[in-house]
Design a protein around this motif. Structure first.
Motif, PDB file in Angstrom:
ATOM      1  N   PRO A   2       0.815  -1.200   0.000  1.00 25.81           N
ATOM      2  CA  PRO A   2       0.000   0.000   0.000  1.00 25.81           C
ATOM      3  C   PRO A   2       0.848   1.249   0.000  1.00 25.81           C
ATOM      4  O   PRO A   2       1.961   1.269   0.486  1.00 25.81           O
ATOM      5  CB  PRO A   2      -0.815  -0.131   1.305  1.00 25.81           C
ATOM      6  N   MET A   3       0.245   2.307  -0.534  1.00 29.83           N
ATOM      7  CA  MET A   3       0.938   3.578  -0.622  1.00 29.83           C
ATOM      8  C   MET A   3       0.839   4.313   0.703  1.00 29.83           C
ATOM      9  O   MET A   3      -0.253   4.693   1.122  1.00 29.83           O
ATOM     10  CB  MET A   3       0.348   4.459  -1.731  1.00 29.83           C
ATOM     11  N   ALA A   4       1.945   4.511   1.367  1.00 32.57           N
ATOM     12  CA  ALA A   4       1.935   5.217   2.644  1.00 32.57           C
ATOM     13  C   ALA A   4       1.871   6.707   2.407  1.00 32.57           C
ATOM     14  O   ALA A   4       2.496   7.228   1.505  1.00 32.57           O
ATOM     15  CB  ALA A   4       3.180   4.866   3.450  1.00 32.57           C
ATOM     16  N   GLU A   5       1.115   7.403   3.214  1.00 31.26           N
ATOM     17  CA  GLU A   5       1.051   8.860   3.113  1.00 31.26           C
ATOM     18  C   GLU A   5       2.028   9.528   4.064  1.00 31.26           C
ATOM     19  O   GLU A   5       2.211  10.713   4.030  1.00 31.26           O
ATOM     20  CB  GLU A   5      -0.382   9.343   3.416  1.00 31.26           C
ATOM     21  N   GLY A   6       2.635   8.777   4.948  1.00 29.48           N
ATOM     22  CA  GLY A   6       3.633   9.320   5.834  1.00 29.48           C
ATOM     23  C   GLY A   6       5.017   9.103   5.296  1.00 29.48           C
ATOM     24  O   GLY A   6       5.223   8.806   4.140  1.00 29.48           O
ATOM     25  N   GLY A   7       6.029   9.229   6.187  1.00 30.24           N
ATOM     26  CA  GLY A   7       7.395   9.114   5.720  1.00 30.24           C
ATOM     27  C   GLY A   7       8.028   7.762   5.943  1.00 30.24           C
ATOM     28  O   GLY A   7       9.131   7.539   5.502  1.00 30.24           O
ATOM     29  N   THR A   8       7.336   6.834   6.657  1.00 27.92           N
ATOM     30  CA  THR A   8       7.980   5.569   6.996  1.00 27.92           C
ATOM     31  C   THR A   8       8.160   4.674   5.786  1.00 27.92           C
ATOM     32  O   THR A   8       9.229   4.139   5.544  1.00 27.92           O
ATOM     33  CB  THR A   8       7.159   4.829   8.072  1.00 27.92           C
ATOM     34  N   ASN A   9       7.113   4.505   5.001  1.00 33.80           N
ATOM     35  CA  ASN A   9       7.142   3.567   3.894  1.00 33.80           C
ATOM     36  C   ASN A   9       8.243   3.898   2.887  1.00 33.80           C
ATOM     37  O   ASN A   9       8.844   3.008   2.300  1.00 33.80           O
ATOM     38  CB  ASN A   9       5.779   3.562   3.196  1.00 33.80           C
ATOM     39  N   ARG A  10       8.503   5.148   2.688  1.00 37.94           N
ATOM     40  CA  ARG A  10       9.474   5.508   1.655  1.00 37.94           C
ATOM     41  C   ARG A  10      10.885   5.039   1.999  1.00 37.94           C
ATOM     42  O   ARG A  10      11.683   4.779   1.100  1.00 37.94           O
ATOM     43  CB  ARG A  10       9.443   7.016   1.387  1.00 37.94           C
ATOM     44  N   TRP A  11      11.225   4.930   3.264  1.00 31.58           N
ATOM     45  CA  TRP A  11      12.562   4.452   3.628  1.00 31.58           C
ATOM     46  C   TRP A  11      12.694   2.957   3.361  1.00 31.58           C
ATOM     47  O   TRP A  11      13.775   2.481   2.974  1.00 31.58           O
ATOM     48  CB  TRP A  11      12.853   4.780   5.090  1.00 31.58           C
ATOM     49  N   TRP A  12      11.613   2.209   3.535  1.00 30.33           N
ATOM     50  CA  TRP A  12      11.631   0.794   3.151  1.00 30.33           C
ATOM     51  C   TRP A  12      11.741   0.655   1.641  1.00 30.33           C
ATOM     52  O   TRP A  12      12.422  -0.241   1.139  1.00 30.33           O
ATOM     53  CB  TRP A  12      10.372   0.080   3.660  1.00 30.33           C
ATOM     54  N   GLN A  13      11.075   1.532   0.910  1.00 30.88           N
ATOM     55  CA  GLN A  13      11.190   1.524  -0.541  1.00 30.88           C
ATOM     56  C   GLN A  13      12.634   1.819  -0.979  1.00 30.88           C
ATOM     57  O   GLN A  13      13.159   1.174  -1.895  1.00 30.88           O
ATOM     58  CB  GLN A  13      10.246   2.568  -1.150  1.00 30.88           C
ATOM     59  N   LEU A  14      13.254   2.776  -0.317  1.00 30.54           N
ATOM     60  CA  LEU A  14      14.648   3.108  -0.625  1.00 30.54           C
ATOM     61  C   LEU A  14      15.551   1.903  -0.378  1.00 30.54           C
ATOM     62  O   LEU A  14      16.421   1.581  -1.206  1.00 30.54           O
ATOM     63  CB  LEU A  14      15.097   4.295   0.230  1.00 30.54           C
ATOM     64  N   CYS A 121      13.836   1.683 -10.177  1.00 27.26           N
ATOM     65  CA  CYS A 121      14.315   2.049  -8.834  1.00 27.26           C
ATOM     66  C   CYS A 121      14.668   3.540  -8.746  1.00 27.26           C
ATOM     67  O   CYS A 121      14.354   4.196  -7.752  1.00 27.26           O
ATOM     68  CB  CYS A 121      15.523   1.193  -8.464  1.00 27.26           C
ATOM     69  N   THR A 122      15.309   4.069  -9.774  1.00 31.25           N
ATOM     70  CA  THR A 122      15.639   5.491  -9.760  1.00 31.25           C
ATOM     71  C   THR A 122      14.375   6.333  -9.788  1.00 31.25           C
ATOM     72  O   THR A 122      14.241   7.314  -9.043  1.00 31.25           O
ATOM     73  CB  THR A 122      16.535   5.847 -10.957  1.00 31.25           C
ATOM     74  N   GLY A 123      13.421   5.969 -10.638  1.00 31.14           N
ATOM     75  CA  GLY A 123      12.173   6.715 -10.707  1.00 31.14           C
ATOM     76  C   GLY A 123      11.403   6.693  -9.398  1.00 31.14           C
ATOM     77  O   GLY A 123      10.820   7.703  -8.985  1.00 31.14           O
ATOM     78  N   ILE A 124      11.397   5.549  -8.730  1.00 34.66           N
ATOM     79  CA  ILE A 124      10.681   5.425  -7.462  1.00 34.66           C
ATOM     80  C   ILE A 124      11.230   6.399  -6.424  1.00 34.66           C
ATOM     81  O   ILE A 124      10.484   7.124  -5.752  1.00 34.66           O
ATOM     82  CB  ILE A 124      10.756   3.978  -6.941  1.00 34.66           C
ATOM     83  N   VAL A 125      12.552   6.434  -6.258  1.00 40.27           N
ATOM     84  CA  VAL A 125      13.109   7.286  -5.202  1.00 40.27           C
ATOM     85  C   VAL A 125      13.004   8.768  -5.548  1.00 40.27           C
ATOM     86  O   VAL A 125      12.885   9.604  -4.654  1.00 40.27           O
ATOM     87  CB  VAL A 125      14.563   6.904  -4.854  1.00 40.27           C
ATOM     88  N   LEU A 126      13.037   9.113  -6.834  1.00 36.95           N
ATOM     89  CA  LEU A 126      12.830  10.514  -7.204  1.00 36.95           C
ATOM     90  C   LEU A 126      11.428  10.972  -6.818  1.00 36.95           C
ATOM     91  O   LEU A 126      11.224  12.138  -6.459  1.00 36.95           O
ATOM     92  CB  LEU A 126      13.052  10.715  -8.706  1.00 36.95           C
ATOM     93  N   LYS A 127      10.464  10.066  -6.874  1.00 32.51           N
ATOM     94  CA  LYS A 127       9.090  10.396  -6.487  1.00 32.51           C
ATOM     95  C   LYS A 127       8.931  10.473  -4.967  1.00 32.51           C
ATOM     96  O   LYS A 127       8.235  11.349  -4.446  1.00 32.51           O
ATOM     97  CB  LYS A 127       8.124   9.340  -7.044  1.00 32.51           C
TER      98      LYS A 127
END
Length: 420
Positions: A2-14, A121-127
């Motif tokens: 799921p798409m997290a609206e906070g900041g936690t999920n993005r660090w796992w994505q990174l 992967c590059t596109g994901i982190v830029l977003k």
């Protein structure tokens, strides 16, 4: 996921993107270990074998725009999963190839697979990281640059003990399996998602890195002169870095450095290759972090000027094993800035919504540079009998890139962001 609206999920994505980038590093960064065995095994000239590397880089880079579009439309899981399958098939097929034509075909397939994973992967982190774009992009492309450090010694050992075919087949299956598993964990935020508190921090970020307030489609991006200047700068600086990556073993062999021991069980060539991978991985987040603070184009001028100095040092000191290792490392340190700076700058100038596609278009500059760095450098060597003209060309390209980045690209981007 799921798409997290906070900041936690993005660090796992990174973190997941970094692991995926490590898994696709070997096809490019350990290629130099296969060039001489392939020349012998296929009874071919070095320049003919290096065509496989050129095709790999061309497909890896020139198909990224389409693959980035697929990420923007279909999501990262499908693209990365298919990419992982192609990466595994490519190395297994290369190990089973008994002709140059077959080698070319299978390594071309690998370029498509690596491009799919790299672009996604590059596109994901830029977003996910508009507030830390330089650092995040640096960590991801740094994982790509340093990932092969974990496999250099095992792959070299496999080549020496079991032959290059066994090395291709075993590592191909291993890399493909990892990527297919990771694909299920990757996702991107919706639209122009921004992290919590973005309204408070956006102004400060835009002052440092000249960031646009809107997103431009790929067609709109290609109407800006700044895009073409940045593309030219990327081609110039990538030539020098790719040349050292692709030609390191032949370059070392020309001076006998592939047989000179510098540490127990390690030649000057092996030491240089290992240092290059480690330094390359560290360089990307370092330059990305610096560019978040002093600006992308100031950082480009510093890095590309340093690259010219490092290649000049390699030219002058290449016959000395210790200096060969050091100058190769400094060359890669400077070149390591290029992919993170261009990726971050593309996101800054043209926005987040179409970041995967736009960055993919910019990334095709690597494919153009690969023609000169792989096949072109080998042909120039064969025509002149010396690496000196090749190294001088790389020095000139880096100097020109530094000048264009600071005196042309920087003011052009300032005008774009000021007019919004």
């Amino acid at each position: 996921m799921p798409m997290a609206e906070g900041g936690t999920n993005r660090w796992w994505q990174l973190a997941a993107c970094m692991v995926a980038m490590v898994a696709i590093a070997s096809p490019q960064y350990t290629w130099t270990l296969f060039t001489v065995p392939l020349s012998s095994g296929l009874n071919a000239k070095l320049s003919d074998v290096q065509v496989a590397f050129t095709l790999f880089i061309l497909t890896q880079s020139w198909l990224v725009p389409g693959l980035g579009y697929m990420v923007d439309r279909l999501g990262a899981t499908l693209v990365v999963g298919l990419g992982g399958l192609l990466v595994g098939m490519s190395w297994i097929g290369s190990g089973l190839a008994y002709s140059l034509t077959a080698l070319y075909g299978w390594y071309l397939v690998g370029g498509i697979g690596v491009g799919a994973v790299y672009g996604a992967c590059t596109g994901i982190v830029l977003k996910w990281f508009p507030d830390k774009r330089g650092l995040a992009a640096g960590l991801v492309v740094g994982a790509y640059g340093s990932g092969a450090a974990l496999t250099v010694i095992p792959i070299q050992s496999l080549i020496e003990q079991g032959g290059y075919r066994a090395a291709f087949i075993l590592w191909g299956g291993f890399q493909g399996a990892i990527l297919i598993a990771l694909a299920w964990f990757l996702s991107a935020p919706y639209g122009d998602w921004h992290p919590p508190g973005w309204d408070r921090t956006a102004a400060a970020v835009r002052q440092r890195v000249q960031q646009s307030r809107r997103s431009y489609t790929p067609g709109q991006m290609m109407h800006f002169g700044a895009f073409y200047v940045m593309y030219t700068v990327s081609v110039l600086v990538t030539f020098g870095g790719l040349m050292v990556t692709a030609q390191l073993k032949p370059l070392a062999a020309a001076y006998g450095l592939d047989a000179v021991g510098v540490l127990p069980g390690m030649t000057a060539l092996t030491a240089a290759l290992m240092l290059n991978l480690v330094v390359g991985g560290l360089a990307r987040p370092l330059w990305g972090w610096l560019s978040d603070r002093i600006g992308r184009y100031n950082t480009m001028a510093i890095a590309f000027g340093a690259g010219a100095a490092a290649i000049f040092g390699l030219l002058e000191l290449i016959a000395r094993p210790g200096w060969f290792i050091v100058m190769c490392g400094l060359t890669v340190l400077a070149w390591g800035s290029s992919f993170v700076l261009f990726s971050a700058a593309t996101g800054d100038i043209f926005g987040s919504r179409y970041a995967a596609t736009n960055n993919g278009i910019q990334y095709t500059a690597k494919g153009l540079a690969s023609i000169f760095a792989g096949w072109g450098a080998a042909r120039l060597l064969e025509a002149t009998g010396s690496w000196t003209p090749v190294l001088w060309a790389a020095v000139g390209c880096n100097l020109m890139a530094a000048v264009l980045a600071f005196f042309c690209l920087k003011p052009m981007v300032a005008r774009i962001t000021a007019e919004e």
